[in-house]
Design an enzyme around this catalytic site. Structure first.
Site, PDB file in Angstrom:
ATOM      1  N   THR A 210       0.826  -1.204   0.000  1.00  0.00           N
ATOM      2  CA  THR A 210       0.000   0.000   0.000  1.00  0.00           C
ATOM      3  C   THR A 210       0.861   1.255   0.000  1.00  0.00           C
ATOM      4  O   THR A 210       2.003   1.250   0.462  1.00  0.00           O
ATOM      5  CB  THR A 210      -0.928   0.040   1.224  1.00  0.00           C
ATOM      6  OG1 THR A 210      -0.131   0.039   2.420  1.00  0.00           O
ATOM      7  CG2 THR A 210      -1.882  -1.134   1.236  1.00  0.00           C
ATOM      8  N   ASN A 212       0.923   4.770   1.762  1.00  0.00           N
ATOM      9  CA  ASN A 212       0.370   5.524   2.894  1.00  0.00           C
ATOM     10  C   ASN A 212       0.347   7.002   2.526  1.00  0.00           C
ATOM     11  O   ASN A 212       1.396   7.608   2.282  1.00  0.00           O
ATOM     12  CB  ASN A 212       1.226   5.324   4.148  1.00  0.00           C
ATOM     13  CG  ASN A 212       0.966   4.000   4.810  1.00  0.00           C
ATOM     14  OD1 ASN A 212       0.845   2.977   4.127  1.00  0.00           O
ATOM     15  ND2 ASN A 212       0.878   3.988   6.126  1.00  0.00           N
ATOM     16  N   GLU A 261      -4.452   4.281   3.551  1.00  0.00           N
ATOM     17  CA  GLU A 261      -3.593   3.356   2.815  1.00  0.00           C
ATOM     18  C   GLU A 261      -4.289   2.919   1.528  1.00  0.00           C
ATOM     19  O   GLU A 261      -5.461   2.527   1.571  1.00  0.00           O
ATOM     20  CB  GLU A 261      -3.296   2.108   3.644  1.00  0.00           C
ATOM     21  CG  GLU A 261      -2.504   2.358   4.914  1.00  0.00           C
ATOM     22  CD  GLU A 261      -2.233   1.059   5.657  1.00  0.00           C
ATOM     23  OE1 GLU A 261      -1.055   0.730   5.849  1.00  0.00           O
ATOM     24  OE2 GLU A 261      -3.213   0.376   6.027  1.00  0.00           O
TER      25      GLU A 261
END
Length: 313
Positions: A210, A212, A261
């Site tokens: 992911t 952030n 995320e």
């Protein structure tokens, strides 16, 4: 688009001898109602052969009038508002510093300094716009105070099938996670622009890396949960699954700070420290705590498939 930052009493001129058709208001969200006001000002600018302009204020007046205790979540932080106004085709943006000195001006003083003093030829605003100390000035007063120096246009209530389109309604929809309904009132997808920062890298360990995203301070976010989004980086748009929340499967339940995320589908590369944008398309589910990592992985895989289906349609 030219941008002028104005304050009272130290800086109230643009240094130019231009005349303006001015849309005035705070315009947080630049929703369909705001767009009606601004488009009318742009049309008047063409008719009068002057420059189109928007006057907004920073920070939000309620923050100052509340003694700094009112925390306003901005639907469109300043840079996003500036980008959107430029795209709409506004020639000039006036950003007025809203402080106690400005708030104390009478309606007559405000008009003399910030309307007549700037060479405004026409003022357009919503029917409920107020100005001057304690909001004593209305658009009826704006017309009365012109003395023929400028014209005025008052835009009536802009509604959908339910009610007046307003920033307050949009904030409520976002707090409920209803990004699709917010999109209807905005006339475009709700967008969050922020910087990619280092996280715990737990998504990578689960097979779903992911990005952030740290949004600007003071910007409003949708309710915690999982969303189908469009992720914009380096001028490219990608499908994405976004989780906003406290990651209860991993974190102490006392942790309340939400993290944004995004698993960017089909992207490989390094985005750290880059500015990216998230267009929120649809709410998929609420955030929840899973009993095992296998259960969490299975749910993320399902969220990804759901996102692909939503964005394909």
């Amino acid at each position: 688009m030219d941008v002028y930052e104005l304050s009272y009493p130290t800086h109230i001129t643009t240094g130019k001898d231009d005349h303006y058709s001015l849309a005035i208001g705070f315009f947080d969200g630049l929703h369909k109602g705001h767009q009606t006001v601004i488009q009318e000002a742009i049309q008047k600018a063409k008719e009068l052969e002057v420059r189109s302009a928007v006057m907004t204020f920073n920070p939000h007046p309620s923050h100052v009038l509340g003694g700094g205790t009112n925390k306003i979540g901005y639907i469109t932080p300043f840079e996003e508002k500036k980008r959107l106004l430029s795209e709409i085709g506004v020639d000039v943006l006036f950003v007025v510093n809203f402080d106690p000195l400005l708030a104390a001006l009478s309606p007559e003083e405000f008009v003399a300094i910030f309307i007549k003093g700037l060479g405004v030829a026409h003022v357009t605003a919503g029917f409920d716009y107020t100005f001057g100390s304690k909001g004593a000035g209305t658009m009826a007063h704006m017309t009365e105070l012109s003395n023929g120096f400028y014209g005025t246009t008052i835009i009536g209530k802009v509604t959908d099938t339910a009610d007046k389109i307003s920033s307050t309604r949009i904030r409520k929809l976002l707090s409920d996670g209803d990004v699709a309904a917010a999109t209807e009132l905005l006339g475009r997808n709700f967008r969050t622009t922020g910087t990619v920062v280092h996280g715990s890298k737990q998504g990578r360990k689960l097979g779903f890396p992911t990005a952030n995203v740290l949004p600007p301070e003071g910007s409003i976010l949708p309710a915690n949960g999982v969303y189908a989004v469009k992720f914009i980086a380096n001028g490219q748009r990608y499908d994405g699954v976004c989780n906003i929340g406290v990651k209860p499967t991993f974190n102490d339940p006392l942790i309340k700070q939400a993290v944004v995320e995004v698993h960017v589908i089909g992207f490989e590369g390094d985005l750290y420290d880059q500015e990216v944008s998230i267009d929120w398309i649809a709410h998929i589910r609420e955030e929840k705590k899973f009993d095992s990592l296998d259960a969490l992985i299975a749910q993320i895989a399902q969220d990804k498939e759901t996102t692909i289906d939503i964005l394909a349609n």
